[in-house]
Scaffold this motif. Sequence first.
Motif, mmCIF file in Angstrom:
data_model
loop_
_atom_site.group_PDB
_atom_site.id
_atom_site.type_symbol
_atom_site.label_atom_id
_atom_site.label_comp_id
_atom_site.label_asym_id
_atom_site.label_seq_id
_atom_site.Cartn_x
_atom_site.Cartn_y
_atom_site.Cartn_z
ATOM 1 N N ARG A 707 0.842 -1.210 0.000
ATOM 2 C CA ARG A 707 0.000 0.000 0.000
ATOM 3 C C ARG A 707 0.868 1.247 0.000
ATOM 4 N NH1 ARG A 707 -5.454 -0.191 0.982
ATOM 5 N NH2 ARG A 707 -5.308 1.910 0.134
ATOM 6 N N TYR A 709 3.783 1.455 -1.390
ATOM 7 C CA TYR A 709 4.271 1.541 -2.767
ATOM 8 C C TYR A 709 3.213 2.191 -3.667
ATOM 9 C CZ TYR A 709 5.942 0.073 -7.382
ATOM 10 O OH TYR A 709 6.366 0.060 -8.689
ATOM 11 N N GLU A 710 1.965 1.777 -3.533
ATOM 12 C CA GLU A 710 0.893 2.326 -4.364
ATOM 13 C C GLU A 710 0.683 3.808 -4.077
ATOM 14 O OE1 GLU A 710 -2.322 -0.264 -3.349
ATOM 15 O OE2 GLU A 710 -2.001 -1.553 -5.098
ATOM 16 N N GLN A 713 3.545 5.778 -5.585
ATOM 17 C CA GLN A 713 3.364 5.792 -7.040
ATOM 18 C C GLN A 713 2.278 6.785 -7.442
ATOM 19 O OE1 GLN A 713 1.818 2.186 -8.886
ATOM 20 N NE2 GLN A 713 3.446 2.310 -10.421
ATOM 21 N N GLU A 714 1.193 6.811 -6.667
ATOM 22 C CA GLU A 714 0.101 7.732 -6.964
ATOM 23 C C GLU A 714 0.523 9.183 -6.767
ATOM 24 O OE1 GLU A 714 -4.620 8.363 -5.764
ATOM 25 O OE2 GLU A 714 -3.517 6.580 -5.126
#
Length: 837
Positions: A707, A709-710, A713-714
Motif C-alpha cells: 500500500r 508503494y501504491e 506511485q500515486e
Amino acid sequence: MKHIKQSLKIDRVKETQYTGGNICVTSCGKYLFCIYGTSVNVIDIQTGSTKHSLESEEEEVTCITLSPDDKHLITAHKNLLLKQWDNWGLFEETDTKKVTTKCTRTWKAIHTAPIHCMCFDSSSILLATGSSDYTVKVWDIQAQYCTHNLKGAQGIIRSIVFYPDIQSKQQLVTGAEDGKIRVYNLNNSQMVACLEGHFSTVTSLEYLHGDKLISSSRDKVLIIWNLESFTKLKTVPVYESIESILVDSRIEDNQNERFVITMGNDGLLKIWDTKKSKILYQQNEAESLRIQKRTENELEQVISFGIYNKKVNTLFLVTSDQMIVFVRVDSDLIRKMIDKEDLDESDGAKVFTHYKQYIGDHGEILDLQYCSQKQNLLAMATNSEFLKVYDLNTWDCRLLKGHTDLVICLAVYVDKNSSLSYLASSSKDNTIRLWSIDSELNTFECILVCRGHTQDVGALAFSHLGLQYLISGSIDTTIKSWKILIDKKNSQFKMDAQFTIKAHEKDINSVCVSANDKLIASGSSDKTAKVWDSSDGICLGVLRGHKRGVWCVQFSTVDQLLVTSSADGTIKLWSLGDFSCVKTFEGHSTSVLRVSFLNNGTQLISSASDGLVKLWNIKTNECVGTFDEHEDKVWALSGTKDETQFVSGGADGKLIVWKDVTDEMYEEELEKREEILLKEQELDNYLKEKKWKKALGLAIQLDKPFRCYEIIQEILLSNIGEDSGTKENKGRRDLERTFLKLRDDQIKSLLKYANDWNTNTKFCLIAQVVFELIMRNYPPEFLIDESNYEFAAKIIEQFLPYSERHFARLNKLSQQIMFLDFAWQNMKLEDKKIENK
C-alpha cells in the motif's frame, strides 16, 4: 459453536515456596518471610501466593530475622555473609512486576562458621548473631559496625534474646547446645552469669515479668530463672522435647506469668500453668502434626519453630517437613481455665483453631482431581502418606490422614444434587480409602477402607451414572469391581468386591469407565489395553499396537472411541466396534503419561515425561498447541467440567492452573480485524482527499509495504506539468514534502520497504526514488547514529549490490536501444536508395 481449543494460559502456579528454617511475619500480619534456598520468599498470607522474592547470588540462607519496626530484613548465608534488605516493602504500593528489590548492604559476619540464629532488640538498632563457632556478635545496623564479640559458650548458639527495654538495661541472654544459658552485660561485653540446669540444647528463651527468664530445652523441662540473683526459681517437667515457647505477655498485656504455651516433638500445642507446674490444656491427638514413622530410623514430624503475631491473633507453626500451620488462640478460654471457671469440651476444642496451613514443599505430584461441585477444591496425591486437599482460592491445604504409605492414585465422584463429593484414594499400603467431602461445611471424613489387593493399587475409576461401583487396578495384575452399598438411614457405607479379574501380565497403570457404565477399559505395562464388560468382567476386546507399556486409557463421552497413551511416545484412537486402531498421534518424543478427550470428543489433551502439555485436533490429526512450563514428568492432568480450566502436576513439584484463552484469542483477532478494516477505510478516505502524509503514515502503521508503494506511485503520477517553460514533476516535489513531514521511525520503515522493493526489477524505480529523496534530505548522522548504526549499515549493504545490478541492466538496455536506433536509421537509408533508383 465451540472453537477448537488452541491456547492455554497460566492462571496460577503453586510450587516450592519454603525449604526449611525459621520464618518471619510482619507486624501487620499481612506478609510472611520464609527461606527458599538462596533467596527469601515474601508470601501474602491472605492468598498464599508469593508476592515477591528477595533473590541473592550467594550460598544458601541459614536463617532470617525481621526488625520490630519492619524496616530491616537480615539474611544470613552459608558463606558467612549478612545481607540487609530495606526496601522489600515497595511492592505494597506499586506493581510487583515493576519493583526490583535489591540488597542495600552486604557485609562479612566475621564468624568462622555459619549463623544459626539472629535477634533484633526492641529499638531495631542492635542485631545479635549466634554461630556454630560458639560466639555471639552484636551489630549496630545504623552505624554499620560490630559493637560486641561475646565469647564463652561451649556449643552452637541456638537462641538469643535481648532485654525487653534495652535502653534501661544493656543485657543479652544466649542459649547453646551445651545446655547452658549465658547472661552478658553489653556495657562491658562481659559474661555476668552462666546458668546451669538444662542437660540438652536450649531451644528458646523468653523474658517474664520483671527480671525473670523462662527457658525451654530438648531435655523435656522448662526452667524459670531469676536474673537478679541468677538462680533457678522453678523447674516444670513437660515430658517432651520443646522447640519453641509462647509466654502469656506476648498474647495479652498485663499478664503476670500465668501460663506458657509449648510447641515440640509431640506435634501438639500445650498450655502449662507456670505457678502450679501443671498442664492446663493440650490439643486432641487427632490435631497432632506428627506422622507415624514407617521405619525406626525415619525422623518424626514435629513443630520445629513457632512465632506469634498479636495483630492477627495467630500462632504460626513450622514443622520439620516444611509445613506452615496457622493457629488462632482464644485467650478468653485460657483465662477461664486458669480461673477455674466451667469449660466444657466444645469450648476446650476451640482454644486452638487450625484455620489454615500452607505446604512449603509438596514434593512430586502423582495425581490431581477436582473434588467439589464448585470446583474450588483440588485433591492431590504426592510422595506422602497424607492426602492433600487444596482450596484453589487461598492455597489453604487440608491433610487427610489414614494411609500408612505413599498415596498413588485418586478418583472422584461429585453428587450433582448436594454439596457432597466422594473421593477414592489408593496407596502403596495396598488399601483403598473412600472419603466423604462436604464443600459447604468444609468437612472431610474417611468412611470406608477396602482391602483386597496384594500389592500397590495404582489405578481407580468411579461409575458415572451414580455412586454404584468403583474399579481398581493394581501392580498384582488384577482388576477389582467394588459395589458401593449405602444405608441412607444410618448413613453407613459398605463396599463389596463384585468380581476380581487377572487382567494383564504386568502392572496395571490405568482403568476407566465408559459414560454409560457398561464398559471398563484397562491399560498395562504389557503393551496392551483391554475392554471389559462392567457387569460380569468378561473381556470384550484386546487392543494391541503399542510398542511399549500403556500409561493411560480414556473413553470418549460422545463416540464409540477409546484413547490410549503409551511409553512409546504415541497416542492411539481405537474403535469400540471392531477394536481397531483408527488414528495414531505422533508428536511427543517421550512417554505420554496422561491423555483425555476435550471439546465434545473433537480434541485431546496430553502430558508427557518431557514436561510438555499438548492439545490435539482429532479431525486433522495435528497438534494445535504445545505448552512447556514443567521441568520434569507431568504425571497428573485434570480439567473442570466446562473445560475452561485445567491443572497439571509433575515430578518437578509444580502445580500449574491453566486457563483456556481460546475464546479470548478469537475475540482479540476479531477486534484486530475490525480495527484494521476501519483503518483501511480511513486510508481510502485520505487517498481520495489527497492527504498524502496521513495516508502514508497510516499505511506504515498498518505495516502494509505494498500500500505504501501504491501511495508513493500515486503521488508521483498525480501532478505532472510545466512551470515557466520548464518540465517539472510536481508529484516528485509533493513526495519530497510528504517525506519531510514524516517521523524518523516512519522514514526508517520506508527505507526498509524500499530495500525490499529494490530486490525486484518491477518495483526498483520507486525504491530508487525513495532512497534518493531520503538520502538527499536527511543528514548522514540520521543513518549512522549509535542507536541504529547496524540497521543503516545493513540497509546500505543490501541496497548497493542490487542498485549496481539495476544500473548495469539499464546500461545494457541503453546500448540495445542505441543499436536498434542505428539499425532503424540504416533501414531508412536503404529505403531512400531504393526509391532514388
